[in-house]
Scaffold this active site. Structure first.
Site, PDB file in Angstrom:
ATOM      1  CG  HIS A   1       8.971  59.125   3.018  1.00 21.15           C
ATOM      2  ND1 HIS A   1       8.494  57.738   3.089  1.00 21.15           N
ATOM      3  CD2 HIS A   1       8.152  59.897   3.940  1.00 21.15           C
ATOM      4  CE1 HIS A   1       7.708  57.989   4.124  1.00 21.15           C
ATOM      5  NE2 HIS A   1       7.421  59.102   4.451  1.00 21.15           N
TER       6      HIS A   1
ATOM      7  CG  ASP B   1       4.296  57.570   6.470  1.00 25.04           C
ATOM      8  OD1 ASP B   1       4.646  58.372   5.827  1.00 25.04           O
ATOM      9  OD2 ASP B   1       4.612  57.140   7.744  1.00 25.04           O
TER      10      ASP B   1
ATOM     11  CD  GLU C   1      10.463  59.705   6.245  1.00 30.63           C
ATOM     12  OE1 GLU C   1      10.090  60.721   6.941  1.00 30.63           O
ATOM     13  OE2 GLU C   1      10.071  58.563   6.289  1.00 30.63           O
TER      14      GLU C   1
ATOM     15  CG  HIS D   1       5.193  54.092  10.910  1.00 29.50           C
ATOM     16  ND1 HIS D   1       6.154  54.683  11.557  1.00 29.50           N
ATOM     17  CD2 HIS D   1       5.211  54.933   9.920  1.00 29.50           C
ATOM     18  CE1 HIS D   1       6.769  55.509  10.919  1.00 29.50           C
ATOM     19  NE2 HIS D   1       6.102  55.858   9.813  1.00 29.50           N
TER      20      HIS D   1
END
Length: 499
Positions: free
Chosen positions: A273, A285, A317, A446
């Site tokens: 992604h 990420d 994603e 995140h």
């Protein structure tokens, strides 16, 4: 003159590759391809060049509000950078529009028979509006519940084999993400969806949840265990299910690039992604996976592949695997059948990393079952790569947290690499891989601190090599990947990160 020189260089590269391929015997333990092809690509894919792409992704995020999330200028800039590089390299590039939830508002409380809204049950955000009265039909329920969470209700297409289209699906929480259950129920023709909590201590009450997934025109709610148990106790119960909400969809685009050459009947897909979360630039990420895939594609542009190779950079994603899900859903059965395997690379440079390989053969006997036929062989191929370098690996469950989900759901064998997210590294894992026990594999998962400083350079380098190695091998040979019977590829689901 420049064109002529470029053609000469391309021919020279192709000749340099083709000659050793013709002379070298198959030497890879999996028998996938001559080692010469993989060695050449691994040599060309250098960590320093992968890192240059990471620096670009960081700069694009910094210039666009600090992130590259779906629906933002940062994502658009990342999309344009990747698509531009691939076009310059000569790939056939397309941008596939996909939808994501831009806004959702519940206008009035939901209705489920005589049960109390926002107490006995809640609307699943982002459920679309819908009002249906129909029979309730249980789907592979485990009642009474087992002592430990173990229900697989609605996790597999076979659970809906006897489901009557037009009924309201009654599904129990457990094992796979909620979105898997929602999607499979939608594909089975459910007119409404009730998911109820599983029933063990701590898993009895419902609560508001945003699962990022919707089925057009199908109202869906999350209910207490007691509600589900009562509805299941009387087969043939008819109820009214109503959701009054306004759902607004936005549009983003997947980047899809494929080789000009190669057999179109045998497609090797490699993906990860491209989007980040809103909280940060998402460099581990998943700029890490995107950058390694991009560099692999750029360095492979002159290779004389036997099988068509398709590179995918997925949108959205982080809000429910929407890019990969909608891509797979858009394919005809014949198009799905031509995709012989899918390789997924999501987070390949976690700072406190381990090397996890998707457990294609379910040898760990944890969580989800083995992947579709061929997944075990993919896992073995990655094991061969790391073992040849005397590097350890361990398995990770096909838990539905990344873009392989839609592919395994339709029977496409899959595999890939993952270096860990918010989970805590154990002492045993630290002894095996180094790093720090008691600390998350990615402490910035995140978060805003997922920047260039959140990348382990050693992991990035070796895992980029593994991506190049596996892509090269399957681009040349699919001998170990079985053809799929049509019956295994008939229904689509795709999980997200929440169960």
């Amino acid at each position: 003159m420049r064109l002529r020189q470029g053609v000469i260089r391309a021919l020279a590269v192709a000749t340099a590759i083709a000659v050793p391929l013709a002379l070298a015997p198959p030497a890879h333990a999996g028998g996938h391809v001559d080692d010469a092809f993989a060695r050449l690509l691994v040599k060309k894919v250098k960590g320093v060049n992968v890192n240059k792409h990471l620096k670009t992704f960081q700069a694009l995020a910094t210039a666009n509000g600090g992130n590259r999330a779906a629906g933002t200028p940062g994502y658009d800039a990342s999309r344009d950078y990747v698509a531009g590089k691939l076009r310059q390299a000569g790939y056939k590039v397309s941008l596939q529009p996909i939808n994501f939830v831009e806004g959702w508002t519940e206008n009035s409380p939901p209705l489920l028979g005589s049960y109390t809204p926002n107490e006995d049950f809640y609307t699943f955000q982002p459920s679309p509006a819908g009002d249906v009265t129909a029979l309730v039909q249980g789907v592979d329920l485990t009642l009474p519940p087992s002592p430990a969470p173990s229900s697989t209700s609605g996790c597999e297409a076979s659970d809906f084999a006897g489901f009557q289209a037009g009924n309201i699906a009654l599904i129990q929480r457990g094992t796979c993400p909620f979105a898997t259950k929602i999607r499979l129920a939608g594909f089975a023709g459910a007119s409404g969806i009730i998911v109820f909590n599983e029933g063990q201590p701590g898993r009895t009450e419902a609560n508001p949840l945003d699962i990022g997934e919707w089925r057009a025109g199908v109202p869906m709610v999350y209910a207490d265990f007691a509600v589900g148990q009562a509805l299941a106790a009387t087969p043939g119960t008819q109820v009214r299910l109503k959701v009054d909400a306004t759902l607004t969809l936005g549009t983003d685009e997947n980047v899809i690039a494929e080789t000009r050459g190669g057999d179109p009947r045998n497609v090797v897909m490699v993906g990860g992604h491209l989007d980040s979360v809103h909280e940060g630039p998402g460099i581990n990420d998943n700029a890490s996976g995107s950058a390694a895939i991009l560099e692999t594609a750029l360095q492979m542009r002159h290779f004389p592949v036997r099988n068509k190779v398709r590179f995918a950079f997925w949108a959205a994603e982080e809000i429910g695997l929407l890019g990969s899900d909608q891509y797979v859903e858009s394919l005809s059965q014949a198009e799905r059948d031509r995709i012989r395997l899918y390789l997924n690379f999501d987070m390949i440079a976690s700072p406190n990393h381990a090397t996890f390989l998707y457990d294609g053969d379910d040898s760990d006997a944890t969580g989800a079952p083995a992947g579709p036929a061929g997944s075990a062989e993919i896992e073995a191929g990655f094991e061969d790569f790391y073992e040849a370098r005397r590097l350890p690996t361990i398995g990770t469950d096909f838990d539905g947290r990344s873009d392989y989900g839609p592919f395994i759901a339709v029977g496409i064998p899959s595999g890939g690499i993952f270096t860990g997210a918010e989970q805590i590294k154990t002492p045993e894992q630290a002894a095996l891989f180094g790093g720090t026990a008691g600390v998350a594999f990615d402490p910035c998962y995140h978060q805003a601190c997922d920047t260039l400083s959140n990348v382990n350079a050693t992991a990035l380098d070796v895992n980029s090599d593994a991506i190049a190695d596996s892509t090269a091998r399957y681009a040349f040979s699919l001998r170990d990947i079985p053809r799929r019977p049509a019956a295994t590829t008939a229904v689509l689901s795709a999980p997200d990160a929440r169960e």
